[in-house]
Design a protein around this motif. Structure first.
Motif, PDB file in Angstrom:
ATOM      1  N   THR A  59       0.842  -1.194   0.000  1.00 43.05           N
ATOM      2  CA  THR A  59       0.000   0.000   0.000  1.00 43.05           C
ATOM      3  C   THR A  59       0.878   1.246   0.000  1.00 43.05           C
ATOM      4  O   THR A  59       1.974   1.253   0.566  1.00 43.05           O
ATOM      5  N   LEU A  90       1.064   5.667  -1.829  1.00 45.02           N
ATOM      6  CA  LEU A  90       0.601   6.635  -2.817  1.00 45.02           C
ATOM      7  C   LEU A  90       0.909   6.181  -4.241  1.00 45.02           C
ATOM      8  O   LEU A  90       1.800   5.354  -4.459  1.00 45.02           O
ATOM      9  N   ARG A 117     -14.005   2.852  -4.059  1.00 44.95           N
ATOM     10  CA  ARG A 117     -12.687   2.438  -3.556  1.00 44.95           C
ATOM     11  C   ARG A 117     -12.848   1.380  -2.459  1.00 44.95           C
ATOM     12  O   ARG A 117     -12.083   0.416  -2.392  1.00 44.95           O
ATOM     13  N   ILE A 153      -3.225   1.215  -4.016  1.00 46.81           N
ATOM     14  CA  ILE A 153      -3.110   2.375  -3.136  1.00 46.81           C
ATOM     15  C   ILE A 153      -3.804   2.074  -1.824  1.00 46.81           C
ATOM     16  O   ILE A 153      -3.285   2.334  -0.756  1.00 46.81           O
ATOM     17  N   PRO A 170      -6.255   3.407   0.098  1.00 40.15           N
ATOM     18  CA  PRO A 170      -5.987   4.567   0.942  1.00 40.15           C
ATOM     19  C   PRO A 170      -6.614   4.558   2.331  1.00 40.15           C
ATOM     20  O   PRO A 170      -6.131   5.260   3.220  1.00 40.15           O
ATOM     21  N   TYR A 171      -7.657   3.739   2.519  1.00 41.59           N
ATOM     22  CA  TYR A 171      -8.377   3.799   3.800  1.00 41.59           C
ATOM     23  C   TYR A 171      -7.963   2.663   4.727  1.00 41.59           C
ATOM     24  O   TYR A 171      -7.987   1.489   4.361  1.00 41.59           O
ATOM     25  N   THR A 204      -5.963  10.552  -4.609  1.00 47.25           N
ATOM     26  CA  THR A 204      -5.318  10.301  -3.321  1.00 47.25           C
ATOM     27  C   THR A 204      -4.036  11.104  -3.155  1.00 47.25           C
ATOM     28  O   THR A 204      -3.169  11.112  -4.020  1.00 47.25           O
ATOM     29  N   GLY A 205      -3.958  11.767  -2.018  1.00 47.54           N
ATOM     30  CA  GLY A 205      -2.781  12.566  -1.707  1.00 47.54           C
ATOM     31  C   GLY A 205      -2.939  14.024  -2.077  1.00 47.54           C
ATOM     32  O   GLY A 205      -2.218  14.891  -1.563  1.00 47.54           O
ATOM     33  N   TYR A 219      -5.069   9.868   2.173  1.00 47.98           N
ATOM     34  CA  TYR A 219      -4.379   8.584   2.279  1.00 47.98           C
ATOM     35  C   TYR A 219      -4.060   8.379   3.755  1.00 47.98           C
ATOM     36  O   TYR A 219      -3.366   9.201   4.370  1.00 47.98           O
ATOM     37  N   GLU A 220      -4.576   7.293   4.308  1.00 55.34           N
ATOM     38  CA  GLU A 220      -4.358   6.979   5.719  1.00 55.34           C
ATOM     39  C   GLU A 220      -3.221   5.961   5.824  1.00 55.34           C
ATOM     40  O   GLU A 220      -3.399   4.783   5.535  1.00 55.34           O
TER      41      GLU A 220
END
Length: 203
Positions: free
Chosen positions: A31, A33, A79, A105, A107-108, A159-160, A165-166
């Motif tokens: 995972t 960016l 997503r 990615i 992101p979550y 994302t980003g 992004y977490e």
């Protein structure tokens, strides 16, 4: 879920698969960016493991959207569903004793936690790899020109830039690709697999 379905257990046990294939199924979840280096590392890792005669397969974010997830967009709900499906698919691969390599990615944090939980439920290893690179670095790389388009407002929910992004809080492996090259990244992940007994050190 439909009420008229039944899960059928096969006649091949997990122990039998491990014994015959000489490896433990595991999901390597990369995972990070866009342009952090996930796909590049995933490709190199897959090739390296195959050269070690290990049963492995790579699931790439872009590639999956050409088929399985071609009906999904990039809003938050889509997503979430994208990662839910990949979590389920990678679990199936891991259950077959495959080293499943995913490059998304994702992101979550909650979505990645879901993927981990369904692996844990079936006693399947899940290795989260945070492919980390500063935003300034990935924007400079920007091989697809996506950051430039996102900055110009041509891409929404990127994302980003315009979507969050977490970052993982406790990944099994943390690789900073601004400082670590692809070969070393592959070595780090492979050594982790060996140290935890998922694969043997010899081919």
């Amino acid at each position: 879920m439909a009420s008229n379905i039944t899960f059928h257990e096969g006649t091949v046990s997990s122990d039998e698969r491990v014994k015959l294939l000489k490896q433990q199924g595991v999901t390597i979840w990369l995972t990070g960016l866009s342009a952090s280096g996930k796909s590049t590392i995933a490709c190199a890792l897959e090739q390296h493991l195959l050269h070690l005669h290990r049963f492995t397969y790579r699931l790439d974010g872009d590639n999956i959207r050409f088929g399985l997830n071609k009906d999904l967009g990039f809003d938050e709900k889509s997503r979430n569903e994208n990662i839910r499906r990949i979590g389920e698919v990678s679990k199936l691969f891991a259950n077959s004793c495959c080293v499943a390599i995913t490059a998304f990615i994702s992101p979550y944090r909650a979505d990645r936690d879901f993927a981990r939980q369904i692996h844990d439920k079936d006693s399947l290893p899940f290795v989260e790899v945070f492919v980390d690179a500063p935003l300034s670095v990935v924007e400079q790389r920007d091989p697809k020109g996506l950051y430039k388009k996102a900055r110009a407002g041509e891409i929404k929910d990127f994302t980003g830039i315009s979507a969050p992004y977490e970052a993982p809080e406790k990944p099994e492996i943390h690789i900073n690709t601004a400082e670590t090259d692809v070969a070393e990244s592959v070595r780090i992940i492979t050594q982790y697999l060996v140290n935890h007994g998922y694969i043997s050190e010899t081919s």
